[in-house]
Write a protein that holds these residues in place. Structure first.
Motif, short mmCIF file in Angstrom:
data_model
loop_
_atom_site.label_atom_id
_atom_site.label_comp_id
_atom_site.label_asym_id
_atom_site.label_seq_id
_atom_site.Cartn_x
_atom_site.Cartn_y
_atom_site.Cartn_z
N ASN A 171 2.51 44.80 -61.76
CA ASN A 171 1.12 44.65 -61.77
C ASN A 171 0.71 43.32 -62.09
O ASN A 171 0.75 42.57 -63.13
CB ASN A 171 0.40 45.33 -63.33
N ILE A 172 0.67 42.51 -61.02
CA ILE A 172 0.66 41.23 -60.85
C ILE A 172 -0.76 40.75 -61.48
O ILE A 172 -0.89 39.57 -61.88
CB ILE A 172 0.93 40.49 -59.44
N ARG A 173 -1.70 41.50 -61.56
CA ARG A 173 -2.98 41.32 -61.97
C ARG A 173 -2.95 40.88 -63.68
O ARG A 173 -3.88 40.38 -64.09
CB ARG A 173 -4.19 42.33 -61.74
N ASP A 379 -11.14 32.58 -65.54
CA ASP A 379 -12.54 32.47 -65.95
C ASP A 379 -13.42 33.27 -64.82
O ASP A 379 -13.79 34.25 -65.45
CB ASP A 379 -12.91 30.99 -65.76
N VAL A 380 -13.29 32.94 -63.55
CA VAL A 380 -14.46 33.81 -62.67
C VAL A 380 -13.19 34.86 -61.99
O VAL A 380 -13.95 35.67 -61.48
CB VAL A 380 -15.01 32.98 -61.60
N GLN A 381 -12.17 34.68 -62.14
CA GLN A 381 -11.11 35.80 -61.53
C GLN A 381 -11.28 35.95 -60.18
O GLN A 381 -11.63 37.27 -59.73
CB GLN A 381 -11.17 37.08 -62.44
N ALA A 382 -11.35 34.85 -59.37
CA ALA A 382 -11.58 35.09 -57.75
C ALA A 382 -10.39 34.68 -57.29
O ALA A 382 -10.33 34.66 -56.00
CB ALA A 382 -12.78 34.07 -57.60
N ASN A 383 -9.34 34.53 -58.02
CA ASN A 383 -7.82 33.94 -57.44
C ASN A 383 -6.83 34.67 -58.36
O ASN A 383 -6.93 35.08 -59.39
CB ASN A 383 -7.85 32.49 -57.60
N LEU A 384 -5.72 34.75 -57.69
CA LEU A 384 -4.47 35.30 -58.36
C LEU A 384 -3.23 34.54 -57.73
O LEU A 384 -3.20 34.14 -56.68
CB LEU A 384 -3.97 36.85 -58.13
N LEU A 385 -2.25 34.11 -58.69
CA LEU A 385 -1.16 33.54 -58.30
C LEU A 385 -0.04 34.56 -57.81
O LEU A 385 0.04 35.77 -58.34
CB LEU A 385 -0.21 32.97 -59.36
N VAL A 386 0.37 34.27 -56.57
CA VAL A 386 1.55 35.06 -55.83
C VAL A 386 2.44 34.10 -55.49
O VAL A 386 2.64 33.80 -54.30
CB VAL A 386 1.19 36.06 -54.77
N PRO A 387 3.56 33.77 -56.51
CA PRO A 387 4.45 32.52 -56.13
C PRO A 387 5.62 33.16 -55.26
O PRO A 387 5.81 34.26 -55.00
CB PRO A 387 5.10 32.48 -57.54
N SER A 390 10.40 35.51 -53.87
CA SER A 390 11.17 35.81 -52.68
C SER A 390 10.28 36.66 -51.64
O SER A 390 9.33 36.61 -52.09
CB SER A 390 12.14 37.07 -53.63
N ALA A 391 11.12 37.00 -50.57
CA ALA A 391 10.34 37.45 -49.38
C ALA A 391 9.81 38.93 -49.98
O ALA A 391 8.65 39.42 -49.64
CB ALA A 391 11.07 37.85 -48.28
N THR A 392 10.47 39.69 -50.65
CA THR A 392 10.27 41.05 -51.13
C THR A 392 9.00 40.85 -52.30
O THR A 392 7.99 41.57 -52.12
CB THR A 392 11.58 41.63 -51.99
N PHE A 393 9.08 39.67 -52.82
CA PHE A 393 7.92 39.55 -54.04
C PHE A 393 6.57 39.25 -53.32
O PHE A 393 5.49 39.92 -53.41
CB PHE A 393 8.43 38.75 -54.84
N VAL A 394 6.73 38.46 -52.44
CA VAL A 394 5.34 37.95 -51.57
C VAL A 394 4.82 39.30 -50.83
O VAL A 394 3.73 39.53 -50.89
CB VAL A 394 5.72 36.83 -50.58
N HIS A 395 5.74 39.92 -50.07
CA HIS A 395 5.15 40.89 -49.38
C HIS A 395 4.66 42.23 -50.19
O HIS A 395 3.70 42.58 -50.09
CB HIS A 395 6.45 41.80 -48.40
N ARG A 396 5.47 42.54 -51.36
CA ARG A 396 5.05 43.69 -51.99
C ARG A 396 3.75 43.38 -52.69
O ARG A 396 2.92 44.28 -52.63
CB ARG A 396 6.16 43.97 -53.21
N LEU A 401 -2.23 43.73 -52.96
CA LEU A 401 -3.74 43.36 -53.46
C LEU A 401 -4.61 43.63 -52.24
O LEU A 401 -5.71 44.02 -52.26
CB LEU A 401 -3.48 41.91 -53.70
N LEU A 402 -4.08 43.20 -51.01
CA LEU A 402 -4.80 43.78 -49.78
C LEU A 402 -5.09 45.18 -49.59
O LEU A 402 -6.38 45.35 -49.08
CB LEU A 402 -4.32 43.20 -48.54
N SER A 403 -4.38 46.02 -50.02
CA SER A 403 -4.70 47.48 -49.76
C SER A 403 -5.41 48.16 -50.89
O SER A 403 -6.10 49.37 -50.72
CB SER A 403 -3.10 48.09 -49.80
N GLY A 404 -5.45 47.49 -52.06
CA GLY A 404 -6.11 47.88 -53.37
C GLY A 404 -7.84 47.61 -53.19
O GLY A 404 -8.31 47.27 -52.40
N ASP A 405 -8.23 48.02 -54.43
CA ASP A 405 -9.28 47.64 -54.63
C ASP A 405 -9.66 46.42 -54.96
O ASP A 405 -9.18 45.53 -55.96
CB ASP A 405 -10.07 48.68 -55.81
N ALA A 406 -10.52 45.67 -53.84
CA ALA A 406 -10.87 44.11 -54.27
C ALA A 406 -11.55 43.93 -55.51
O ALA A 406 -11.45 42.81 -56.16
CB ALA A 406 -11.73 43.69 -52.85
N ASP A 407 -12.58 44.75 -55.76
CA ASP A 407 -13.40 44.50 -56.84
C ASP A 407 -12.45 44.41 -58.16
O ASP A 407 -12.86 43.55 -59.19
CB ASP A 407 -14.40 45.59 -57.09
#
Length: 453
Positions: A171-173, A379-387, A390-396, A401-407
Protein backbone atom coordinates in the motif's frame (compact mmCIF):
# COMPACT_ATOMS: atom_id res chain seq x y z
CA UNK A 1 22.70 44.62 -27.78
CA UNK A 2 26.39 44.25 -28.56
CA UNK A 3 28.84 41.46 -27.86
CA UNK A 4 31.61 41.87 -25.34
CA UNK A 5 34.90 39.99 -24.96
CA UNK A 6 34.61 39.63 -21.21
CA UNK A 7 32.46 37.74 -18.70
CA UNK A 8 29.30 39.51 -19.82
CA UNK A 9 28.46 38.07 -23.21
CA UNK A 10 25.75 40.61 -24.13
CA UNK A 11 24.84 43.95 -22.60
CA UNK A 12 22.00 46.33 -23.43
CA UNK A 13 23.60 49.62 -22.39
CA UNK A 14 20.47 51.67 -23.06
CA UNK A 15 18.34 49.45 -20.84
CA UNK A 16 20.95 49.60 -18.07
CA UNK A 17 21.08 53.41 -18.27
CA UNK A 18 17.28 53.69 -18.18
CA UNK A 19 16.94 51.40 -15.14
CA UNK A 20 19.72 53.17 -13.26
CA UNK A 21 18.09 56.53 -13.96
CA UNK A 22 14.72 55.25 -12.70
CA UNK A 23 16.22 53.93 -9.47
CA UNK A 24 18.15 57.14 -8.83
CA UNK A 25 15.18 59.42 -9.54
CA UNK A 26 12.80 57.45 -7.32
CA UNK A 27 15.31 56.85 -4.56
CA UNK A 28 14.54 53.13 -4.69
CA UNK A 29 16.73 50.02 -4.98
CA UNK A 30 17.53 48.65 -8.40
CA UNK A 31 16.50 44.98 -8.42
CA UNK A 32 18.63 42.55 -10.40
CA UNK A 33 16.23 39.77 -11.38
CA UNK A 34 18.45 36.80 -12.16
CA UNK A 35 17.52 34.11 -14.66
CA UNK A 36 19.42 30.83 -14.78
CA UNK A 37 17.53 27.72 -15.91
CA UNK A 38 14.32 26.69 -17.63
CA UNK A 39 12.26 26.90 -14.40
CA UNK A 40 13.48 30.49 -13.91
CA UNK A 41 12.43 31.47 -17.43
CA UNK A 42 8.98 30.05 -16.72
CA UNK A 43 8.35 31.08 -13.14
CA UNK A 44 9.83 34.57 -13.14
CA UNK A 45 7.81 35.70 -16.16
CA UNK A 46 4.87 37.00 -14.15
CA UNK A 47 7.19 38.80 -11.72
CA UNK A 48 8.97 40.55 -14.59
CA UNK A 49 5.67 41.67 -16.10
CA UNK A 50 4.42 42.80 -12.69
CA UNK A 51 7.56 44.88 -12.04
CA UNK A 52 6.98 46.63 -15.35
CA UNK A 53 3.33 47.26 -14.44
CA UNK A 54 4.17 48.54 -10.93
CA UNK A 55 7.09 50.71 -12.01
CA UNK A 56 9.63 48.76 -9.95
CA UNK A 57 13.16 49.58 -11.19
CA UNK A 58 14.85 46.38 -12.31
CA UNK A 59 17.38 44.83 -14.63
CA UNK A 60 16.91 41.33 -16.01
CA UNK A 61 20.16 39.37 -15.84
CA UNK A 62 20.57 35.98 -17.56
CA UNK A 63 23.44 33.87 -16.24
CA UNK A 64 23.19 31.52 -19.21
CA UNK A 65 23.27 28.39 -17.02
CA UNK A 66 20.72 26.96 -19.48
CA UNK A 67 21.34 27.99 -23.07
CA UNK A 68 19.79 25.42 -25.43
CA UNK A 69 16.89 26.92 -27.38
CA UNK A 70 14.60 24.15 -26.08
CA UNK A 71 15.35 25.27 -22.51
CA UNK A 72 15.28 29.04 -22.93
CA UNK A 73 12.25 29.47 -25.20
CA UNK A 74 9.94 30.49 -22.36
CA UNK A 75 11.52 33.97 -22.33
CA UNK A 76 10.10 34.55 -25.78
CA UNK A 77 6.98 32.45 -25.31
CA UNK A 78 5.93 34.34 -22.18
CA UNK A 79 6.63 37.72 -23.67
CA UNK A 80 9.68 39.21 -21.98
CA UNK A 81 12.81 38.15 -23.86
CA UNK A 82 13.31 41.73 -25.08
CA UNK A 83 13.74 42.89 -21.48
CA UNK A 84 16.97 40.96 -20.83
CA UNK A 85 19.63 43.57 -20.06
CA UNK A 86 22.72 41.41 -19.61
CA UNK A 87 23.69 37.82 -20.41
CA UNK A 88 26.75 36.12 -18.95
CA UNK A 89 26.77 32.99 -21.11
CA UNK A 90 28.43 30.74 -18.52
CA UNK A 91 29.33 27.21 -19.63
CA UNK A 92 31.02 24.04 -18.42
CA UNK A 93 30.99 22.00 -15.21
CA UNK A 94 29.61 23.17 -11.88
CA UNK A 95 33.07 24.40 -10.86
CA UNK A 96 33.71 26.13 -14.19
CA UNK A 97 30.33 27.85 -14.10
CA UNK A 98 30.98 29.06 -10.55
CA UNK A 99 34.22 30.75 -11.61
CA UNK A 100 32.65 32.35 -14.69
CA UNK A 101 29.69 33.57 -12.64
CA UNK A 102 32.06 35.33 -10.22
CA UNK A 103 33.68 37.21 -13.10
CA UNK A 104 30.25 38.11 -14.48
CA UNK A 105 29.13 39.52 -11.14
CA UNK A 106 32.32 41.57 -10.85
CA UNK A 107 31.88 42.96 -14.35
CA UNK A 108 28.20 43.75 -13.78
CA UNK A 109 29.12 45.55 -10.56
CA UNK A 110 31.64 47.70 -12.42
CA UNK A 111 29.09 48.40 -15.15
CA UNK A 112 26.51 49.67 -12.65
CA UNK A 113 29.09 51.82 -10.89
CA UNK A 114 30.14 53.33 -14.22
CA UNK A 115 26.46 53.98 -15.05
CA UNK A 116 26.14 56.25 -12.01
CA UNK A 117 23.92 54.10 -9.80
CA UNK A 118 23.52 55.79 -6.41
CA UNK A 119 21.01 53.35 -4.89
CA UNK A 120 21.56 49.78 -3.73
CA UNK A 121 21.42 47.06 -6.36
CA UNK A 122 19.65 44.04 -4.86
CA UNK A 123 19.71 40.63 -6.57
CA UNK A 124 16.42 38.75 -6.80
CA UNK A 125 17.22 35.07 -7.20
CA UNK A 126 14.81 32.18 -7.56
CA UNK A 127 14.77 28.57 -6.50
CA UNK A 128 17.63 26.14 -6.09
CA UNK A 129 20.00 26.54 -9.03
CA UNK A 130 23.76 26.94 -8.72
CA UNK A 131 23.27 30.51 -9.98
CA UNK A 132 20.76 31.14 -7.17
CA UNK A 133 23.29 29.80 -4.67
CA UNK A 134 26.34 31.69 -5.91
CA UNK A 135 25.18 34.98 -7.41
CA UNK A 136 23.99 36.37 -4.04
CA UNK A 137 27.17 35.14 -2.30
CA UNK A 138 29.35 36.97 -4.79
CA UNK A 139 27.20 40.11 -4.61
CA UNK A 140 27.36 40.01 -0.82
CA UNK A 141 31.16 39.69 -0.91
CA UNK A 142 31.38 42.60 -3.35
CA UNK A 143 28.89 44.99 -1.74
CA UNK A 144 27.75 43.74 1.66
CA UNK A 145 24.20 43.75 0.28
CA UNK A 146 21.70 40.99 0.95
CA UNK A 147 19.51 39.54 -1.80
CA UNK A 148 15.85 38.61 -2.15
CA UNK A 149 15.23 34.87 -2.40
CA UNK A 150 12.09 33.78 -4.24
CA UNK A 151 11.06 30.18 -3.45
CA UNK A 152 12.91 30.24 -0.15
CA UNK A 153 12.60 27.37 2.30
CA UNK A 154 12.28 24.45 -0.10
CA UNK A 155 13.59 21.38 1.71
CA UNK A 156 13.42 17.71 0.80
CA UNK A 157 11.57 15.31 3.06
CA UNK A 158 11.13 11.56 2.72
CA UNK A 159 9.74 8.51 4.46
CA UNK A 160 12.54 6.91 6.48
CA UNK A 161 14.89 4.72 4.45
CA UNK A 162 14.68 2.02 1.73
CA UNK A 163 13.33 -0.53 4.17
CA UNK A 164 10.29 1.69 4.57
CA UNK A 165 9.52 1.38 0.86
CA UNK A 166 9.70 -2.40 1.08
CA UNK A 167 7.30 -2.27 4.01
CA UNK A 168 4.92 -0.18 1.89
CA UNK A 169 4.93 -2.68 -0.94
CA UNK A 170 1.28 -3.56 -0.36
CA UNK A 171 0.00 0.00 0.00
CA UNK A 172 2.17 2.83 -1.26
CA UNK A 173 -0.46 5.37 -0.21
CA UNK A 174 0.46 4.63 3.40
CA UNK A 175 3.53 6.85 2.90
CA UNK A 176 1.31 9.78 3.87
CA UNK A 177 0.72 8.31 7.34
CA UNK A 178 4.34 7.90 8.41
CA UNK A 179 6.77 10.42 9.84
CA UNK A 180 8.80 12.09 7.10
CA UNK A 181 12.42 13.03 7.74
CA UNK A 182 14.62 15.74 6.22
CA UNK A 183 17.05 14.74 3.48
CA UNK A 184 19.49 17.67 3.31
CA UNK A 185 21.54 16.51 0.30
CA UNK A 186 18.69 15.69 -2.07
CA UNK A 187 18.32 16.56 -4.76
CA UNK A 188 22.00 17.09 -5.57
CA UNK A 189 23.13 19.86 -5.79
CA UNK A 190 19.81 21.70 -5.49
CA UNK A 191 19.29 20.68 -1.85
CA UNK A 192 22.38 22.69 -0.87
CA UNK A 193 21.93 25.42 -3.49
CA UNK A 194 18.61 26.50 -1.99
CA UNK A 195 20.17 26.79 1.47
CA UNK A 196 23.08 28.84 0.19
CA UNK A 197 20.70 31.14 -1.67
CA UNK A 198 18.99 32.11 1.58
CA UNK A 199 22.10 32.56 3.73
CA UNK A 200 22.89 36.02 2.34
CA UNK A 201 19.32 37.06 1.57
CA UNK A 202 17.52 39.71 3.58
CA UNK A 203 14.02 38.96 2.29
CA UNK A 204 12.89 35.34 2.08
CA UNK A 205 9.75 34.77 0.01
CA UNK A 206 8.34 31.36 0.90
CA UNK A 207 5.76 29.63 -1.31
CA UNK A 208 3.80 27.81 1.42
CA UNK A 209 3.54 27.62 5.20
CA UNK A 210 5.85 24.59 5.39
CA UNK A 211 8.64 26.58 3.76
CA UNK A 212 8.19 29.56 6.09
CA UNK A 213 8.10 27.33 9.17
CA UNK A 214 11.26 25.55 8.03
CA UNK A 215 13.12 28.84 7.69
CA UNK A 216 12.12 29.83 11.21
CA UNK A 217 13.38 26.47 12.52
CA UNK A 218 16.70 27.14 10.81
CA UNK A 219 17.06 30.41 12.69
CA UNK A 220 16.06 33.02 10.12
CA UNK A 221 14.27 36.00 11.70
CA UNK A 222 10.51 35.77 11.23
CA UNK A 223 10.44 39.41 10.13
CA UNK A 224 12.52 38.54 7.06
CA UNK A 225 10.17 35.77 5.92
CA UNK A 226 7.01 36.34 3.93
CA UNK A 227 4.68 33.70 2.55
CA UNK A 228 3.65 34.67 -0.98
CA UNK A 229 2.66 31.50 -2.89
CA UNK A 230 4.38 29.99 -5.90
CA UNK A 231 5.00 31.66 -9.23
CA UNK A 232 4.10 28.31 -10.84
CA UNK A 233 0.47 29.27 -10.33
CA UNK A 234 0.97 32.38 -12.46
CA UNK A 235 3.04 30.54 -15.05
CA UNK A 236 0.25 28.06 -15.73
CA UNK A 237 -2.19 30.91 -16.38
CA UNK A 238 0.29 32.76 -18.60
CA UNK A 239 0.82 29.62 -20.67
CA UNK A 240 -2.91 29.05 -21.03
CA UNK A 241 -3.38 32.66 -22.17
CA UNK A 242 -0.50 32.60 -24.67
CA UNK A 243 -1.40 33.10 -28.34
CA UNK A 244 -2.42 29.83 -29.95
CA UNK A 245 0.03 28.25 -32.35
CA UNK A 246 0.43 24.71 -33.57
CA UNK A 247 -0.89 22.68 -30.66
CA UNK A 248 0.79 19.68 -29.07
CA UNK A 249 -2.01 17.52 -30.47
CA UNK A 250 -1.42 18.80 -34.00
CA UNK A 251 2.30 18.20 -33.62
CA UNK A 252 1.74 14.76 -32.09
CA UNK A 253 -1.72 13.56 -33.27
CA UNK A 254 -1.28 10.24 -31.49
CA UNK A 255 -1.66 12.03 -28.14
CA UNK A 256 -5.22 13.02 -29.05
CA UNK A 257 -6.25 9.36 -28.92
CA UNK A 258 -6.80 7.96 -25.44
CA UNK A 259 -5.31 8.90 -22.08
CA UNK A 260 -1.58 8.99 -21.49
CA UNK A 261 0.95 8.72 -18.69
CA UNK A 262 3.66 11.33 -19.35
CA UNK A 263 7.11 10.32 -18.05
CA UNK A 264 10.16 12.56 -17.76
CA UNK A 265 13.41 12.37 -15.77
CA UNK A 266 16.27 14.83 -15.39
CA UNK A 267 17.53 14.76 -11.79
CA UNK A 268 21.17 13.80 -11.34
CA UNK A 269 20.40 11.20 -8.68
CA UNK A 270 18.12 9.38 -11.14
CA UNK A 271 20.78 9.21 -13.85
CA UNK A 272 22.55 6.13 -12.44
CA UNK A 273 22.41 2.94 -14.55
CA UNK A 274 20.27 1.16 -11.97
CA UNK A 275 17.64 3.89 -11.67
CA UNK A 276 17.44 4.64 -15.38
CA UNK A 277 17.02 0.92 -16.13
CA UNK A 278 14.40 0.55 -13.39
CA UNK A 279 12.25 3.32 -14.82
CA UNK A 280 12.57 2.34 -18.47
CA UNK A 281 11.87 -1.31 -17.82
CA UNK A 282 9.03 -0.41 -15.47
CA UNK A 283 7.26 1.78 -18.02
CA UNK A 284 7.83 -0.82 -20.75
CA UNK A 285 5.89 -3.28 -18.61
CA UNK A 286 3.15 -0.68 -18.17
CA UNK A 287 2.90 -0.40 -21.94
CA UNK A 288 2.70 -4.17 -22.22
CA UNK A 289 -0.23 -4.05 -19.81
CA UNK A 290 -2.09 -1.66 -22.12
CA UNK A 291 -1.31 1.69 -20.52
CA UNK A 292 -0.49 4.49 -22.96
CA UNK A 293 2.92 5.89 -22.03
CA UNK A 294 4.84 8.81 -23.56
CA UNK A 295 8.47 9.24 -22.49
CA UNK A 296 10.22 12.59 -22.97
CA UNK A 297 13.88 12.52 -24.05
CA UNK A 298 15.36 15.08 -21.70
CA UNK A 299 18.97 16.14 -22.18
CA UNK A 300 19.93 14.56 -18.87
CA UNK A 301 18.30 11.22 -19.70
CA UNK A 302 19.92 11.01 -23.12
CA UNK A 303 23.29 11.95 -21.66
CA UNK A 304 22.99 9.23 -19.01
CA UNK A 305 22.01 6.59 -21.58
CA UNK A 306 25.07 7.43 -23.67
CA UNK A 307 27.37 7.64 -20.67
CA UNK A 308 26.35 4.23 -19.34
CA UNK A 309 26.06 2.51 -22.72
CA UNK A 310 22.31 2.01 -22.30
CA UNK A 311 20.96 3.55 -25.50
CA UNK A 312 19.64 0.11 -26.44
CA UNK A 313 17.14 0.40 -23.56
CA UNK A 314 15.43 3.28 -25.32
CA UNK A 315 14.99 1.30 -28.52
CA UNK A 316 13.70 -1.62 -26.45
CA UNK A 317 10.97 0.36 -24.71
CA UNK A 318 9.86 1.76 -28.06
CA UNK A 319 9.56 -1.76 -29.47
CA UNK A 320 7.41 -2.62 -26.47
CA UNK A 321 4.96 0.20 -27.15
CA UNK A 322 6.25 3.23 -25.23
CA UNK A 323 5.99 6.37 -27.36
CA UNK A 324 9.24 8.36 -27.16
CA UNK A 325 9.27 12.10 -27.89
CA UNK A 326 11.98 14.68 -28.23
CA UNK A 327 11.86 17.37 -25.53
CA UNK A 328 8.73 19.47 -25.92
CA UNK A 329 10.23 22.95 -26.38
CA UNK A 330 7.04 24.87 -25.70
CA UNK A 331 5.96 25.37 -22.11
CA UNK A 332 2.43 26.05 -23.38
CA UNK A 333 2.42 22.59 -24.94
CA UNK A 334 3.25 20.98 -21.61
CA UNK A 335 0.48 22.87 -19.84
CA UNK A 336 -2.03 22.26 -22.64
CA UNK A 337 -1.37 18.54 -22.47
CA UNK A 338 -1.59 18.40 -18.67
CA UNK A 339 -4.86 20.34 -18.71
CA UNK A 340 -6.39 18.14 -21.40
CA UNK A 341 -8.52 15.01 -20.91
CA UNK A 342 -5.75 13.07 -22.68
CA UNK A 343 -3.41 13.36 -19.68
CA UNK A 344 -4.12 10.52 -17.30
CA UNK A 345 -1.24 11.29 -14.94
CA UNK A 346 2.44 12.22 -14.87
CA UNK A 347 5.47 10.35 -13.55
CA UNK A 348 8.28 12.85 -13.08
CA UNK A 349 11.22 13.92 -10.95
CA UNK A 350 10.64 17.62 -11.68
CA UNK A 351 9.82 19.91 -8.77
CA UNK A 352 8.11 22.42 -11.04
CA UNK A 353 5.88 19.78 -12.58
CA UNK A 354 4.81 18.63 -9.12
CA UNK A 355 3.59 22.18 -8.51
CA UNK A 356 1.98 22.58 -11.93
CA UNK A 357 0.20 19.24 -11.64
CA UNK A 358 -1.21 20.35 -8.28
CA UNK A 359 -2.38 23.66 -9.76
CA UNK A 360 -4.10 21.85 -12.63
CA UNK A 361 -5.52 18.98 -10.56
CA UNK A 362 -3.51 16.33 -12.44
CA UNK A 363 -2.53 13.08 -10.67
CA UNK A 364 1.21 13.15 -10.05
CA UNK A 365 3.67 10.40 -9.17
CA UNK A 366 7.17 11.54 -8.30
CA UNK A 367 10.10 9.37 -9.33
CA UNK A 368 12.23 10.14 -6.30
CA UNK A 369 12.90 8.82 -2.81
CA UNK A 370 12.23 12.31 -1.44
CA UNK A 371 10.56 15.53 -2.56
CA UNK A 372 11.17 19.22 -1.96
CA UNK A 373 7.44 19.76 -2.51
CA UNK A 374 6.17 17.60 0.39
CA UNK A 375 3.07 19.79 0.60
CA UNK A 376 1.80 18.15 -2.60
CA UNK A 377 1.94 14.72 -0.92
CA UNK A 378 1.13 15.46 2.70
CA UNK A 379 -1.08 18.55 2.64
CA UNK A 380 -3.25 18.54 -0.47
CA UNK A 381 -2.51 14.87 -1.31
CA UNK A 382 -2.26 15.41 -5.06
CA UNK A 383 1.06 13.57 -5.38
CA UNK A 384 2.72 10.31 -4.32
CA UNK A 385 6.35 9.23 -4.32
CA UNK A 386 7.08 6.15 -6.44
CA UNK A 387 10.87 5.87 -6.23
CA UNK A 388 12.91 3.91 -8.81
CA UNK A 389 13.66 1.10 -6.36
CA UNK A 390 13.42 -1.51 -9.10
CA UNK A 391 11.56 -2.12 -12.35
CA UNK A 392 9.15 -4.36 -10.47
CA UNK A 393 8.49 -1.67 -7.87
CA UNK A 394 7.88 1.02 -10.49
CA UNK A 395 5.62 -1.18 -12.59
CA UNK A 396 3.63 -2.57 -9.71
CA UNK A 397 2.83 0.70 -8.00
CA UNK A 398 2.28 2.92 -11.01
CA UNK A 399 -0.02 0.29 -12.49
CA UNK A 400 -1.93 -0.07 -9.23
CA UNK A 401 -2.38 3.68 -8.86
CA UNK A 402 -3.51 4.15 -12.45
CA UNK A 403 -5.90 1.19 -12.25
CA UNK A 404 -7.41 2.10 -8.90
CA UNK A 405 -9.70 4.81 -7.64
CA UNK A 406 -8.08 8.17 -8.43
CA UNK A 407 -10.03 9.87 -5.65
CA UNK A 408 -8.54 7.43 -3.15
CA UNK A 409 -4.99 7.76 -4.48
CA UNK A 410 -5.08 11.54 -4.93
CA UNK A 411 -7.90 12.84 -2.71
CA UNK A 412 -6.62 16.42 -2.80
CA UNK A 413 -6.68 17.06 -6.54
CA UNK A 414 -9.48 19.61 -6.21
CA UNK A 415 -7.52 21.50 -3.52
CA UNK A 416 -4.27 21.83 -5.45
CA UNK A 417 -5.29 24.98 -7.29
CA UNK A 418 -5.52 26.84 -3.97
CA UNK A 419 -2.21 25.59 -2.61
CA UNK A 420 0.08 28.03 -4.38
CA UNK A 421 -2.05 31.17 -4.49
CA UNK A 422 -3.00 33.59 -7.26
CA UNK A 423 -1.34 36.63 -8.86
CA UNK A 424 1.85 35.81 -7.01
CA UNK A 425 4.08 37.88 -9.31
CA UNK A 426 1.98 40.98 -8.65
CA UNK A 427 2.13 40.35 -4.90
CA UNK A 428 5.92 40.01 -4.96
CA UNK A 429 6.27 43.16 -7.09
CA UNK A 430 4.19 45.10 -4.56
CA UNK A 431 6.43 43.89 -1.76
CA UNK A 432 9.56 44.83 -3.67
CA UNK A 433 8.11 48.28 -4.34
CA UNK A 434 7.78 48.89 -0.59
CA UNK A 435 10.80 46.90 0.64
CA UNK A 436 13.23 48.79 2.83
CA UNK A 437 16.47 46.83 2.64
CA UNK A 438 19.07 46.89 5.41
CA UNK A 439 22.03 49.16 4.81
CA UNK A 440 25.11 47.61 3.20
CA UNK A 441 27.44 46.17 5.82
CA UNK A 442 29.89 48.65 7.29
CA UNK A 443 32.90 46.51 6.44
CA UNK A 444 32.01 46.50 2.77
CA UNK A 445 31.43 50.25 2.81
CA UNK A 446 34.82 50.84 4.42
CA UNK A 447 36.56 48.68 1.85
CA UNK A 448 34.95 50.49 -1.05
CA UNK A 449 35.63 53.86 0.51
CA UNK A 450 39.31 52.90 0.82
CA UNK A 451 39.46 51.69 -2.77
CA UNK A 452 37.77 54.83 -4.01
CA UNK A 453 40.31 56.94 -2.16
Amino acid sequence: MHRMNHAIERLDSARVASAVEAANERGRPLYLIVLATKPCYIKLASLVHACVAHGVPFLLIDSGQHYDADLTGARRELGYEHLVAAAFGIRGSLIERAAQLAHGVAELSACLQASGLRMSAIPVISGDTSTAALFPQYWYFAHGIRSVHVEAGLRSLAPPGPEHWRALDDNIRAQRACQWLPVPDEPFPEGVDTRLASVVSGLLLAPVARNAEQLVREGYPAGCIERVGSLSSDAVKLAQAAPAGVSIFERHPQLADGRWLRVDLHRRENMTPQRVAAVLEGIARLSRDGFQVVLIKTNALMGALRQHGLTGLLADVQKRGVVVHELWPSYADVIAFLASPHCRAIYTDSGGLQEEAAVLGVPCMTCRFSTDRPETVLDVQANLLVPPLSATFVHRHVAALLSGDADAAWPGLADGARLYGHEVGAEIARRLAGYEPPDPLAGAQARYAKEAG
